[in-house]
Design a protein around this motif. Sequence first.
Motif, short mmCIF file in Angstrom:
data_model
loop_
_atom_site.label_atom_id
_atom_site.label_comp_id
_atom_site.label_asym_id
_atom_site.label_seq_id
_atom_site.Cartn_x
_atom_site.Cartn_y
_atom_site.Cartn_z
N SER A 120 -43.76 13.97 9.68
CA SER A 120 -44.29 15.31 9.46
C SER A 120 -44.45 16.09 10.76
CB SER A 120 -45.64 15.21 8.73
OG SER A 120 -46.21 16.48 8.56
N CYS A 136 -42.87 14.27 4.85
CA CYS A 136 -42.78 15.40 5.77
C CYS A 136 -43.30 16.65 5.07
CB CYS A 136 -41.31 15.59 6.18
SG CYS A 136 -41.06 16.61 7.64
N VAL A 137 -43.63 17.67 5.85
CA VAL A 137 -44.07 18.94 5.28
C VAL A 137 -42.86 19.85 5.08
CG1 VAL A 137 -45.40 21.05 5.67
CG2 VAL A 137 -46.40 18.83 6.21
N TYR A 167 -42.13 15.43 -1.49
CA TYR A 167 -42.56 16.62 -0.77
C TYR A 167 -41.53 17.75 -0.85
CZ TYR A 167 -40.13 13.44 2.42
OH TYR A 167 -39.26 12.54 2.96
N SER A 191 -44.56 8.51 8.91
CA SER A 191 -44.44 9.92 8.54
C SER A 191 -43.82 10.70 9.68
CB SER A 191 -45.82 10.50 8.22
OG SER A 191 -45.72 11.89 8.02
N ASP A 215 -47.65 7.84 12.56
CA ASP A 215 -47.14 9.16 12.93
C ASP A 215 -45.98 8.95 13.90
OD1 ASP A 215 -46.65 11.65 14.11
OD2 ASP A 215 -48.75 12.23 14.14
N TYR A 266 -51.31 16.67 6.61
CA TYR A 266 -50.54 15.90 5.63
C TYR A 266 -50.64 14.40 5.92
CZ TYR A 266 -46.55 14.77 2.58
OH TYR A 266 -45.73 14.26 1.59
N ALA A 293 -48.94 19.72 9.59
CA ALA A 293 -48.32 18.41 9.73
C ALA A 293 -49.37 17.31 9.89
CB ALA A 293 -47.36 18.41 10.92
N THR A 343 -47.99 22.17 1.41
CA THR A 343 -47.63 20.79 1.13
C THR A 343 -48.81 19.86 1.43
OG1 THR A 343 -45.35 21.27 1.73
CG2 THR A 343 -45.97 18.96 1.58
#
Length: 401
Positions: free
Chosen positions: A174, A126-127, A353, A172, A212, A191, A188, A138
């Motif tokens: 993100s 994740c960011v 992260y 992810s 995602d 990343y 996001a 990030t």
Amino acid sequence: MNNLVKDKDMYIDIGRDGEIITNSVLTKYDWPPVDPRVGAIKERMLSDEDTNMLSAASEPYRFNSRSFITASNGSSVSVVLLELLNHRAFQFNCRERFRQCADIVGQIDAACEESRPIEIVIPIFCVINNPVKRLQPTLVTAGEEVSLRYLGEITKIIRTIYPIGVIFHVVSDSTFYALPFGVTSVEAQNYIRSLRNCVVSLGLDHCINVHDMSDIMAPHLDKFQERFNYWWRKLLRDPFADGISKVSYGQWLASAMASINTRRMGLDYEEMRAIFGGESQFAQGNYKAGKIYEMAQKGLAEYRSLKAAIADIRWNALCFPGAIRATIHTKGGPVLGLRIYPEYKYGSTLLPYHGIAVLTYSEKAGRYRMSIQPELLVLGRHNVVRVVNNEGVTWFYQEIH
């Protein structure tokens, strides 16, 4: 495999029981008295030799294949696979509950009977835009690289026992948690794109698929949105509505404060040290600290609502039927608590992260080990050198003696 436990609500336990947000508060670290960014820092360029260092840092050195295979002599392949995943080198949650869970045993048995890869799904990456944790936005750096390499090392070990292998479905979150963490969709998406590029560049796309979370939830929008709206109204009105204790809520709120995007607020060093370093409780009287506290309260409600919504619709069974559920959090239920890099939950508690990679040579192990630490506070030390790539991105810090 006697006394197997069939837990019909296992998934809900995984999604909402135990730790739900990484304990990433910054009060336990030593804060330099002055801003470490104003001083000189040793720096060098990333080189080909660093590949060997990162590769060594990704090896599961706590796992001895020869000893494990000898101890497993006479057991079926499915039992050996179960015990391998459950080895303390890889698993940090309760081994007994994992071993005795009928659903998990059944998932492994079915894959072996059908001669297909073992599938493991894990939400991660994740960011996090706290300027103490990373000085730059990030991006994928050495922490993520070592983590992906580590998953690749696990697949190699599994293939020595089960040649068909394993597939890690890395989901992810993100973009999914962009709302509570206050990051832009551009950050996001970038990343996730860089994660996928890293998987390909490492030659791991045969065993690691990066998904995602927002994409895989999109086909289930109606069910998801209904549950999210329900929990958002409930938790924003009463943060204890789901039975959470005041102690847990306070811990999660502190971690939320250290996880939301405060980079955009332009905090100076004294403000960061006061707000995140714990010099005073939430830096009372500081306007920016008050705003961050409000953002964290709302963000935590949104984060918990998102998490509860996908738990309600049982997202991993819906999107990855037959896959073993893994987690990066400490849980009480039967679940694979996967060490995402060798030192995770041993000598290092932060996810890749939530900080920057620091590589330290271990005389005892005869190799480099990686920990994740808040970058701003690493910068203040005199025994590190910053390693940057050709684009000027800080890849990791190396301890020097």
